[in-house]
Design an enzyme around this catalytic site. Structure first.
Site, PDB file in Angstrom:
ATOM      1  CB  SER A 139      -0.871   0.000   1.258  1.00 49.34           C
ATOM      2  OG  SER A 139      -1.428   1.276   1.458  1.00 49.34           O
ATOM      3  CE1 TYR A 152      -3.429  -2.624   5.399  1.00 52.90           C
ATOM      4  CE2 TYR A 152      -2.932  -0.344   4.842  1.00 52.90           C
ATOM      5  CZ  TYR A 152      -3.342  -1.613   4.453  1.00 52.90           C
ATOM      6  OH  TYR A 152      -3.654  -1.862   3.136  1.00 52.90           O
TER       7      TYR A 152
HETATM    8  P1  NAP Z   1     -10.960  -6.764   1.992  1.00 51.30           P
HETATM    9  O1  NAP Z   1     -12.089  -6.373   1.102  1.00 51.30           O
HETATM   10  O2  NAP Z   1     -11.102  -6.615   3.454  1.00 51.30           O
HETATM   11  O3  NAP Z   1     -10.564  -8.290   1.638  1.00 51.30           O
HETATM   12  C1  NAP Z   1      -9.558  -8.968   2.362  1.00 51.30           C
HETATM   13  C2  NAP Z   1      -9.499 -10.411   1.914  1.00 51.30           C
HETATM   14  O4  NAP Z   1      -8.534 -11.103   2.744  1.00 51.30           O
HETATM   15  C3  NAP Z   1     -10.825 -11.158   2.095  1.00 51.30           C
HETATM   16  O5  NAP Z   1     -10.942 -12.163   1.121  1.00 51.30           O
HETATM   17  C4  NAP Z   1     -10.667 -11.788   3.485  1.00 51.30           C
HETATM   18  O6  NAP Z   1     -11.530 -12.911   3.666  1.00 51.30           O
HETATM   19  C5  NAP Z   1      -9.178 -12.192   3.425  1.00 51.30           C
HETATM   20  N1  NAP Z   1      -8.628 -12.357   4.760  1.00 51.30           N
HETATM   21  C6  NAP Z   1      -8.710 -11.500   5.823  1.00 51.30           C
HETATM   22  N2  NAP Z   1      -8.130 -12.044   6.909  1.00 51.30           N
HETATM   23  C7  NAP Z   1      -7.680 -13.273   6.521  1.00 51.30           C
HETATM   24  C8  NAP Z   1      -7.002 -14.334   7.196  1.00 51.30           C
HETATM   25  N3  NAP Z   1      -6.641 -14.221   8.501  1.00 51.30           N
HETATM   26  N4  NAP Z   1      -6.698 -15.454   6.507  1.00 51.30           N
HETATM   27  C9  NAP Z   1      -7.052 -15.583   5.204  1.00 51.30           C
HETATM   28  N5  NAP Z   1      -7.684 -14.621   4.496  1.00 51.30           N
HETATM   29  C10 NAP Z   1      -7.997 -13.479   5.165  1.00 51.30           C
HETATM   30  O7  NAP Z   1      -9.643  -5.950   1.608  1.00 51.30           O
HETATM   31  P2  NAP Z   1      -9.122  -5.383   0.198  1.00 51.30           P
HETATM   32  O8  NAP Z   1      -9.325  -3.929   0.197  1.00 51.30           O
HETATM   33  O9  NAP Z   1      -9.605  -6.200  -0.934  1.00 51.30           O
HETATM   34  O10 NAP Z   1      -7.553  -5.607   0.412  1.00 51.30           O
HETATM   35  C11 NAP Z   1      -6.796  -6.567  -0.294  1.00 51.30           C
HETATM   36  C12 NAP Z   1      -5.334  -6.203  -0.182  1.00 51.30           C
HETATM   37  O11 NAP Z   1      -5.120  -4.906  -0.764  1.00 51.30           O
HETATM   38  C13 NAP Z   1      -4.823  -6.103   1.260  1.00 51.30           C
HETATM   39  O12 NAP Z   1      -3.518  -6.639   1.367  1.00 51.30           O
HETATM   40  C14 NAP Z   1      -4.802  -4.610   1.514  1.00 51.30           C
HETATM   41  O13 NAP Z   1      -3.880  -4.277   2.511  1.00 51.30           O
HETATM   42  C15 NAP Z   1      -4.415  -4.099   0.151  1.00 51.30           C
HETATM   43  N6  NAP Z   1      -4.762  -2.691  -0.074  1.00 51.30           N
HETATM   44  C16 NAP Z   1      -6.054  -2.286   0.024  1.00 51.30           C
HETATM   45  C17 NAP Z   1      -6.326  -0.937  -0.150  1.00 51.30           C
HETATM   46  C18 NAP Z   1      -7.738  -0.381  -0.060  1.00 51.30           C
HETATM   47  O14 NAP Z   1      -7.907   0.840  -0.139  1.00 51.30           O
HETATM   48  N7  NAP Z   1      -8.754  -1.216   0.091  1.00 51.30           N
HETATM   49  C19 NAP Z   1      -5.295  -0.038  -0.458  1.00 51.30           C
HETATM   50  C20 NAP Z   1      -4.011  -0.508  -0.560  1.00 51.30           C
HETATM   51  C21 NAP Z   1      -3.738  -1.854  -0.367  1.00 51.30           C
HETATM   52  P3  NAP Z   1     -12.009 -13.389   5.143  1.00 51.30           P
HETATM   53  O15 NAP Z   1     -12.277 -12.155   5.944  1.00 51.30           O
HETATM   54  O16 NAP Z   1     -13.214 -14.238   4.900  1.00 51.30           O
HETATM   55  O17 NAP Z   1     -10.882 -14.218   5.702  1.00 51.30           O
END
Ligand code: NAP
Length: 244
Positions: A139, A152
């Site tokens: 990120s 984070y």
């Molecule tokens: P999200 O919608 O919260 O999705 C997270 C995913 O990870 C879900 O499939 C969740 O499923 C899974 N997960 C969470 N805890 C887990 C665990 N302990 N074991 C296995 N799976 C787990 O988040 P997102 O925004 O798509 O983020 C995806 C990635 O992009 C992350 O690494 C995040 O840091 C990065 N990112 C996001 C943003 C943003 O603005 N959203 C910006 C920069 C980077 P379950 O909860 O069912 O396990």
């Protein structure tokens, strides 16, 4: 291009689901995991056109046994891993002084330790085959920081360091390792930001919008393309110009 075995962690929703869809569209075999199953995952598993091309394993990657079991299952089914995308991640927001031990552990146990567990299990297999490619979903806050996201941001800076170290460790064996520093996406994770914060981010973004999973998927496809043998050890910023 021949069919690749692609492992994407946390593919049940948000960016991970977008990445799974992108690699299914490019004709690959796609394995994913998360703690809970979602309608998206159920739809992939039930789609006759995708039969034999999608694998889902319930797993909590903060637990080493789950991470190892997930990778083992993929290798038992498909014999190898060509592409690993470490996408699963969690955020806890709030002033660090008010954080519980549990908040800190949740972020560090998944974002750093979980990523290391999966990558260790996969990289062993990639080393034996002398090929593979790894992308860590990082990120922009790993570099720029963001108020309320100390744990984070620390975890994402750690991923960037891991990316650079592993690229050096695995480069001579034909394995590339990169990270994508994503800007702000409209997923469940960004629900912690209120509408005013999101609008402020949009105003400061030269592209004039938040990111979409497709923006990140396109960068991922570029980095994991088998023709890419020279871009490694880099943290590619995909943020609409926000931090440029
Ligand atoms: P999200 O919608 O919260 O999705 C997270 C995913 O990870 C879900 O499939 C969740 O499923 C899974 N997960 C969470 N805890 C887990 C665990 N302990 N074991 C296995 N799976 C787990 O988040 P997102 O925004 O798509 O983020 C995806 C990635 O992009 C992350 O690494 C995040 O840091 C990065 N990112 C996001 C943003 C943003 O603005 N959203 C910006 C920069 C980077 P379950 O909860 O069912 O396990």
């Amino acid at each position: 291009m021949s069919q690749r075995v692609v492992v994407i962690t946390g593919g049940s929703r948000g960016l991970g689901a977008g990445l799974v869809a992108s690699y299914l569209e490019s004709g690959d075999l796609v394995a994913t995991c998360s703690r809970s199953i979602t309608p998206e995952v159920e739809a992939w598993l039930a789609d006759p056109e995708l039969a034999g091309r999608v694998l889902f394993e319930p797993a909590d990657l903060a637990r080493r046994e789950d991470a190892d079991r997930f990778v083992k299952r993929v290798v038992e089914e498909w014999g190898r891993v060509d592409v690993l995308i470490n996408n699963a991640g969690v955020a806890r927001d709030g002033i660090l002084g008010m954080f519980s031990d549990d908040d800190i552990d949740t972020v560090i146990d998944l974002n750093i330790k979980g990523t290391l567990y999966v990558t260790r299990a996969v990289s062993r297999r990639m080393l034996a085959r002398r090929s593979g490619t790894i992308v860590n979903i990082s990120s922009v806050v790993g570099r720029s920081g963001y108020r309320g996201l100390a744990a984070y941001s620390a975890s994402k800076a750690a991923l960037d360091g891991m990316t650079r170290a592993l690229a050096r460790e695995l480069g001579s064996r034909g394995i590339t390792v990169n990270a994508i520093a994503s800007g702000y996406l409209r997923t469940e994770m960004s629900h912690g930001l209120d509408e005013e914060q999101l609008q402020q981010i949009v105003r400061r973004t030269p592209s004039g919008r938040l990111g979409e999973p497709d923006d990140i998927a396109r960068a991922c496809q570029f980095l994991t393309d088998p023709r890419n043998t020279y871009v490694t050890g880099t943290v590619m910023v995909v943020d609409g110009g926000l931090t440029g």
